[in-house]
Design a protein around this motif. Structure first.
Motif, PDB file in Angstrom:
ATOM      1  N   ARG A  28       0.871  -1.181   0.000  1.00  7.32           N
ATOM      2  CA  ARG A  28       0.000   0.000   0.000  1.00  7.32           C
ATOM      3  C   ARG A  28       0.905   1.226   0.000  1.00  7.32           C
ATOM      4  O   ARG A  28       1.623   1.483   0.964  1.00  7.32           O
ATOM      5  CB  ARG A  28      -0.919   0.039   1.205  1.00  7.32           C
ATOM      6  CG  ARG A  28      -1.713   1.362   1.244  1.00  7.32           C
ATOM      7  CD  ARG A  28      -2.973   1.264   2.037  1.00  7.32           C
ATOM      8  NE  ARG A  28      -3.593   2.537   2.242  1.00  7.32           N
ATOM      9  CZ  ARG A  28      -4.477   3.106   1.424  1.00  7.32           C
ATOM     10  NH1 ARG A  28      -4.826   2.486   0.321  1.00  7.32           N
ATOM     11  NH2 ARG A  28      -5.008   4.268   1.697  1.00  7.32           N
ATOM     12  N   ASN A  56      -3.153  -2.758  -2.097  1.00  6.71           N
ATOM     13  CA  ASN A  56      -4.316  -2.296  -1.342  1.00  6.71           C
ATOM     14  C   ASN A  56      -4.623  -0.822  -1.601  1.00  6.71           C
ATOM     15  O   ASN A  56      -4.427   0.032  -0.744  1.00  6.71           O
ATOM     16  CB  ASN A  56      -4.105  -2.536   0.156  1.00  6.71           C
ATOM     17  CG  ASN A  56      -4.395  -3.964   0.536  1.00  6.71           C
ATOM     18  OD1 ASN A  56      -5.236  -4.618  -0.059  1.00  6.71           O
ATOM     19  ND2 ASN A  56      -3.686  -4.459   1.535  1.00  6.71           N
ATOM     20  N   GLY A  57      -5.093  -0.534  -2.801  1.00  5.67           N
ATOM     21  CA  GLY A  57      -5.560   0.812  -3.116  1.00  5.67           C
ATOM     22  C   GLY A  57      -4.491   1.881  -3.148  1.00  5.67           C
ATOM     23  O   GLY A  57      -4.751   3.024  -2.781  1.00  5.67           O
ATOM     24  N   SER A  59      -2.044   4.853  -4.239  1.00 12.32           N
ATOM     25  CA  SER A  59      -2.221   6.028  -5.083  1.00 12.32           C
ATOM     26  C   SER A  59      -0.870   6.577  -5.552  1.00 12.32           C
ATOM     27  O   SER A  59      -0.811   7.673  -6.087  1.00 12.32           O
ATOM     28  CB  SER A  59      -2.993   7.114  -4.319  1.00 12.32           C
ATOM     29  OG  SER A  59      -2.270   7.502  -3.165  1.00 12.32           O
ATOM     30  N   ARG A  79      -5.390  -5.891  -7.662  1.00 13.76           N
ATOM     31  CA  ARG A  79      -5.628  -4.476  -7.354  1.00 13.76           C
ATOM     32  C   ARG A  79      -6.898  -4.354  -6.517  1.00 13.76           C
ATOM     33  O   ARG A  79      -8.002  -4.537  -7.032  1.00 13.76           O
ATOM     34  CB  ARG A  79      -5.814  -3.672  -8.629  1.00 13.76           C
ATOM     35  CG  ARG A  79      -4.550  -3.310  -9.341  1.00 13.76           C
ATOM     36  CD  ARG A  79      -4.953  -2.492 -10.576  1.00 13.76           C
ATOM     37  NE  ARG A  79      -3.806  -1.898 -11.208  1.00 13.76           N
ATOM     38  CZ  ARG A  79      -3.694  -0.600 -11.442  1.00 13.76           C
ATOM     39  NH1 ARG A  79      -4.646   0.241 -11.100  1.00 13.76           N
ATOM     40  NH2 ARG A  79      -2.626  -0.134 -12.044  1.00 13.76           N
ATOM     41  N   ASN A  80      -6.726  -4.023  -5.269  1.00 13.82           N
ATOM     42  CA  ASN A  80      -7.867  -3.730  -4.413  1.00 13.82           C
ATOM     43  C   ASN A  80      -8.146  -2.231  -4.471  1.00 13.82           C
ATOM     44  O   ASN A  80      -7.219  -1.428  -4.457  1.00 13.82           O
ATOM     45  CB  ASN A  80      -7.589  -4.153  -2.964  1.00 13.82           C
ATOM     46  CG  ASN A  80      -7.535  -5.656  -2.832  1.00 13.82           C
ATOM     47  OD1 ASN A  80      -8.264  -6.377  -3.494  1.00 13.82           O
ATOM     48  ND2 ASN A  80      -6.656  -6.144  -1.970  1.00 13.82           N
ATOM     49  N   ARG A  81      -9.406  -1.870  -4.493  1.00  8.50           N
ATOM     50  CA  ARG A  81      -9.762  -0.448  -4.518  1.00  8.50           C
ATOM     51  C   ARG A  81      -9.500   0.221  -3.178  1.00  8.50           C
ATOM     52  O   ARG A  81      -9.292   1.432  -3.113  1.00  8.50           O
ATOM     53  CB  ARG A  81     -11.231  -0.277  -4.879  1.00  8.50           C
ATOM     54  CG  ARG A  81     -11.504  -0.591  -6.313  1.00  8.50           C
ATOM     55  CD  ARG A  81     -12.946  -0.319  -6.629  1.00  8.50           C
ATOM     56  NE  ARG A  81     -13.115  -0.265  -8.068  1.00  8.50           N
ATOM     57  CZ  ARG A  81     -14.234   0.026  -8.644  1.00  8.50           C
ATOM     58  NH1 ARG A  81     -15.297   0.316  -7.932  1.00  8.50           N
ATOM     59  NH2 ARG A  81     -14.315   0.043  -9.954  1.00  8.50           N
ATOM     60  N   SER A  82      -9.548  -0.567  -2.111  1.00  6.40           N
ATOM     61  CA  SER A  82      -9.358  -0.004  -0.773  1.00  6.40           C
ATOM     62  C   SER A  82      -8.297  -0.808  -0.031  1.00  6.40           C
ATOM     63  O   SER A  82      -7.846  -1.856  -0.494  1.00  6.40           O
ATOM     64  CB  SER A  82     -10.680  -0.029   0.001  1.00  6.40           C
ATOM     65  OG  SER A  82     -11.131  -1.368   0.140  1.00  6.40           O
ATOM     66  N   ASN A  83      -7.926  -0.306   1.129  1.00 11.83           N
ATOM     67  CA  ASN A  83      -6.931  -0.965   1.958  1.00 11.83           C
ATOM     68  C   ASN A  83      -7.595  -2.101   2.724  1.00 11.83           C
ATOM     69  O   ASN A  83      -8.287  -1.874   3.706  1.00 11.83           O
ATOM     70  CB  ASN A  83      -6.300   0.055   2.918  1.00 11.83           C
ATOM     71  CG  ASN A  83      -5.113  -0.509   3.659  1.00 11.83           C
ATOM     72  OD1 ASN A  83      -4.634  -1.588   3.342  1.00 11.83           O
ATOM     73  ND2 ASN A  83      -4.647   0.217   4.641  1.00 11.83           N
ATOM     74  N   ARG A  84      -7.393  -3.308   2.276  1.00  6.80           N
ATOM     75  CA  ARG A  84      -7.962  -4.485   2.933  1.00  6.80           C
ATOM     76  C   ARG A  84      -7.134  -4.832   4.162  1.00  6.80           C
ATOM     77  O   ARG A  84      -5.991  -4.417   4.298  1.00  6.80           O
ATOM     78  CB  ARG A  84      -7.965  -5.685   1.979  1.00  6.80           C
ATOM     79  CG  ARG A  84      -8.691  -5.459   0.681  1.00  6.80           C
ATOM     80  CD  ARG A  84     -10.194  -5.610   0.861  1.00  6.80           C
ATOM     81  NE  ARG A  84     -10.928  -5.388  -0.358  1.00  6.80           N
ATOM     82  CZ  ARG A  84     -11.292  -6.335  -1.208  1.00  6.80           C
ATOM     83  NH1 ARG A  84     -10.965  -7.593  -0.995  1.00  6.80           N
ATOM     84  NH2 ARG A  84     -11.979  -6.037  -2.284  1.00  6.80           N
TER      85      ARG A  84
END
Length: 145
Positions: A28, A56-57, A59, A79-84
């Motif tokens: 991340r 984890n998302g 940027s 690719r996760n859209r958010s921090n899992r």
């Protein structure tokens, strides 16, 4: 002990192939760490490897870096859209893994020798162990914090 001195004392591993090892790396916003880690993996002497990066998302371009990185073995990126959560993201990597063996590798790890994975596989097999870990060596930092 200095890293160079430590690596100089290690005998070469005799294991450069064997069971497939799935290396799962969570990330991340760790672009620089991930770049160093993947670069070090590219010279790993053990050849039966696949790498799974779970992002984890990020940027900071980490996922794009991982997707474009060329390794001498297969590399997949989730690719996760958010921090899992740590466990959920590792689980995603494991679900994609094809290997007989799993290696959970932090993105800030820099192996000090190309034989690092061969040592671990050799230890696992020779000792009939269930799990092995690597010795972590932290470089000294001079100057500011």
């Amino acid at each position: 002990m200095a890293i160079a001195a430590c690596s100089a004392t290690l005998p070469a591993s005799t294991v450069d192939h064997g069971p497939l090892v799935s290396i799962v790396i969570l990330n991340r916003d760790g672009h620089d760490h991930l770049e160093r880690c993947l670069g070090a993996l590219s010279s790993t002497a053990y050849r039966d490897v696949e790498v799974i990066v779970v992002d984890n998302g990020s940027s900071d371009g980490s996922a794009e870096l991982a997707e474009s990185f060329r390794l001498p073995f297969p590399l997949r990126v989730v690719r996760n859209r958010s921090n899992r959560s740590f466990s959920e993201a590792n689980g995603q990597g494991v679900a994609l893994a094809s290997g007989e063996l799993l290696c959970f590798l932090n993105n800030d790890v820099d192996p000090i020798t190309d034989d690092w994975l061969g040592y671990m596989v050799e230890t696992l097999q020779d000792r009939d162990a269930t799990a092995v870990g690597a010795r972590l060596i932290y470089p000294s930092h001079r100057g500011g914090t």
